[in-house]
Design a protein around this motif. Sequence first.
Motif, PDB file in Angstrom:
ATOM      1  N   PRO A  51      57.039  43.748  32.452  1.00  0.00           N
ATOM      2  CA  PRO A  51      55.789  43.912  31.686  1.00  0.00           C
ATOM      3  C   PRO A  51      54.554  43.361  32.387  1.00  0.00           C
ATOM      4  N   ASP A  52      54.730  42.489  33.374  1.00  0.00           N
ATOM      5  CA  ASP A  52      53.582  41.872  34.033  1.00  0.00           C
ATOM      6  C   ASP A  52      53.066  42.670  35.237  1.00  0.00           C
ATOM      7  N   PHE A  53      53.852  43.637  35.682  1.00  0.00           N
ATOM      8  CA  PHE A  53      53.455  44.418  36.851  1.00  0.00           C
ATOM      9  C   PHE A  53      52.583  45.582  36.403  1.00  0.00           C
ATOM     10  N   GLN A  54      51.382  45.655  36.947  1.00  0.00           N
ATOM     11  CA  GLN A  54      50.413  46.660  36.514  1.00  0.00           C
ATOM     12  C   GLN A  54      50.408  47.877  37.436  1.00  0.00           C
ATOM     13  N   TRP A  55      50.436  49.048  36.817  1.00  0.00           N
ATOM     14  CA  TRP A  55      50.375  50.303  37.549  1.00  0.00           C
ATOM     15  C   TRP A  55      49.044  50.991  37.281  1.00  0.00           C
ATOM     16  N   VAL A  56      48.526  51.670  38.284  1.00  0.00           N
ATOM     17  CA  VAL A  56      47.281  52.418  38.161  1.00  0.00           C
ATOM     18  C   VAL A  56      47.577  53.909  38.301  1.00  0.00           C
ATOM     19  N   TYR A  57      47.081  54.680  37.368  1.00  0.00           N
ATOM     20  CA  TYR A  57      47.315  56.133  37.362  1.00  0.00           C
ATOM     21  C   TYR A  57      46.363  56.848  38.321  1.00  0.00           C
ATOM     22  N   THR A  58      46.938  57.735  39.147  1.00  0.00           N
ATOM     23  CA  THR A  58      46.144  58.612  40.007  1.00  0.00           C
ATOM     24  C   THR A  58      46.580  60.050  39.731  1.00  0.00           C
ATOM     25  N   PRO A  59      45.648  60.949  39.466  1.00  0.00           N
ATOM     26  CA  PRO A  59      46.024  62.307  39.044  1.00  0.00           C
ATOM     27  C   PRO A  59      46.638  63.177  40.127  1.00  0.00           C
ATOM     28  N   GLU A  60      46.500  62.783  41.404  1.00  0.00           N
ATOM     29  CA  GLU A  60      47.054  63.602  42.485  1.00  0.00           C
ATOM     30  C   GLU A  60      47.505  62.704  43.631  1.00  0.00           C
ATOM     31  N   THR A  61      48.460  63.174  44.399  1.00  0.00           N
ATOM     32  CA  THR A  61      48.969  62.371  45.511  1.00  0.00           C
ATOM     33  C   THR A  61      48.150  62.556  46.782  1.00  0.00           C
ATOM     34  N   VAL A  62      47.523  63.720  46.946  1.00  0.00           N
ATOM     35  CA  VAL A  62      46.700  63.990  48.134  1.00  0.00           C
ATOM     36  C   VAL A  62      45.351  64.539  47.705  1.00  0.00           C
ATOM     37  N   LYS A  63      44.283  63.876  48.115  1.00  0.00           N
ATOM     38  CA  LYS A  63      42.937  64.342  47.797  1.00  0.00           C
ATOM     39  C   LYS A  63      42.426  65.261  48.909  1.00  0.00           C
ATOM     40  N   ASN A  64      41.579  66.205  48.537  1.00  0.00           N
ATOM     41  CA  ASN A  64      40.941  67.101  49.510  1.00  0.00           C
ATOM     42  C   ASN A  64      41.955  67.799  50.414  1.00  0.00           C
ATOM     43  N   LYS A  65      42.896  68.468  49.782  1.00  0.00           N
ATOM     44  CA  LYS A  65      43.922  69.177  50.542  1.00  0.00           C
ATOM     45  C   LYS A  65      43.310  70.280  51.401  1.00  0.00           C
ATOM     46  N   PRO A  66      43.775  70.428  52.654  1.00  0.00           N
ATOM     47  CA  PRO A  66      43.330  71.556  53.480  1.00  0.00           C
ATOM     48  C   PRO A  66      43.742  72.874  52.829  1.00  0.00           C
ATOM     49  N   LYS A  67      42.981  73.925  53.092  1.00  0.00           N
ATOM     50  CA  LYS A  67      43.281  75.231  52.503  1.00  0.00           C
ATOM     51  C   LYS A  67      44.695  75.677  52.815  1.00  0.00           C
ATOM     52  N   SER A  68      45.149  75.375  54.029  1.00  0.00           N
ATOM     53  CA  SER A  68      46.478  75.830  54.449  1.00  0.00           C
ATOM     54  C   SER A  68      47.615  75.112  53.721  1.00  0.00           C
ATOM     55  N   ARG A  99      47.276  74.291  50.282  1.00  0.00           N
ATOM     56  CA  ARG A  99      47.013  74.389  48.843  1.00  0.00           C
ATOM     57  C   ARG A  99      48.125  75.083  48.070  1.00  0.00           C
ATOM     58  N   HIS A 100      49.067  75.680  48.794  1.00  0.00           N
ATOM     59  CA  HIS A 100      50.191  76.305  48.088  1.00  0.00           C
ATOM     60  C   HIS A 100      51.197  75.264  47.609  1.00  0.00           C
ATOM     61  N   PHE A 101      51.086  74.029  48.111  1.00  0.00           N
ATOM     62  CA  PHE A 101      51.957  72.959  47.633  1.00  0.00           C
ATOM     63  C   PHE A 101      51.472  72.485  46.267  1.00  0.00           C
ATOM     64  N   GLU A 102      52.429  72.218  45.380  1.00  0.00           N
ATOM     65  CA  GLU A 102      52.071  71.656  44.081  1.00  0.00           C
ATOM     66  C   GLU A 102      51.665  70.193  44.279  1.00  0.00           C
ATOM     67  N   ASP A 103      50.928  69.686  43.338  1.00  0.00           N
ATOM     68  CA  ASP A 103      50.592  68.278  43.383  1.00  0.00           C
ATOM     69  C   ASP A 103      50.858  67.663  42.021  1.00  0.00           C
ATOM     70  N   ILE A 104      51.076  66.369  42.006  1.00  0.00           N
ATOM     71  CA  ILE A 104      51.451  65.684  40.772  1.00  0.00           C
ATOM     72  C   ILE A 104      50.745  64.343  40.694  1.00  0.00           C
ATOM     73  N   SER A 105      50.751  63.785  39.502  1.00  0.00           N
ATOM     74  CA  SER A 105      50.191  62.454  39.308  1.00  0.00           C
ATOM     75  C   SER A 105      51.165  61.399  39.832  1.00  0.00           C
ATOM     76  N   ILE A 106      50.617  60.222  40.090  1.00  0.00           N
ATOM     77  CA  ILE A 106      51.422  59.126  40.611  1.00  0.00           C
ATOM     78  C   ILE A 106      50.918  57.822  40.010  1.00  0.00           C
ATOM     79  N   LEU A 107      51.829  56.889  39.801  1.00  0.00           N
ATOM     80  CA  LEU A 107      51.465  55.541  39.404  1.00  0.00           C
ATOM     81  C   LEU A 107      51.593  54.644  40.626  1.00  0.00           C
ATOM     82  N   GLY A 108      50.567  53.849  40.899  1.00  0.00           N
ATOM     83  CA  GLY A 108      50.573  53.030  42.096  1.00  0.00           C
ATOM     84  C   GLY A 108      50.090  51.614  41.845  1.00  0.00           C
TER      85      GLY A 108
END
Length: 204
Positions: A37-54, A56-65
């Motif tokens: 309960p003491d360990f704090q996680w921060v939500y990030t909506p995506e794993t990679v920001k500013n993905k190259p166009k080539s 963009r066909h990869f899915e992206d997901i949220s991550i807790l860090g």
Amino acid sequence: MLKTVIHPSLGEVIFHRVKGHVTKKNQNKLEEILTGPDFQWVYTPETVKNKPKSLRHFEDISILGHNFIVDGKLNSSFFQPITSLMGVSDLITKLSLPNQIIRSQANLFLKRDKVIEPCPHIDFKQVRHLVVLYYVNDCDGDTIFYNLSDCDDHRLDELKIWRRESPKKGDIVIFDGRIFHSPSCPVKSAYRSTLNFDFLIDTL
């Protein structure tokens, strides 16, 4: 001694899996801390920001860090107990690793209803570094490594899976940070948790 393999883009690179370095008792303590309960996680909506166009066909997901070290500076009081339980200093000595950590964090992916492979990435572009990846818990959700590296931005459409490493509680994977890689989410286990350390190096 760190083992090496032949990577399709880079040639001979460090790629080494360590088993048994962390005691069972410390493995359990590490998992207890990160799920406590003491360990704090921060939500990030995506794993990679500013993905190259080539890519963009990869899915992206949220991550807790949770960031332990950011840009070489201490960011969390959990860093010392975590690295002590993991035996990072002994690992550095035993394997002659660099001793400057430029980034360190804990990552948490929750169970999904389908397999999702987040966008491949490199932790630090144009910075020579070794990645030390510790698996906190037994789970599904392989770490995926690709055939291209940070010198291959001009041909990312040729990106293909090169190898996979499956999570095993207490195991450590050490690899050349220039290799494109990505986690994948668990679909059987409740969560997938890892500790990540980026060590700055001048030469290998």
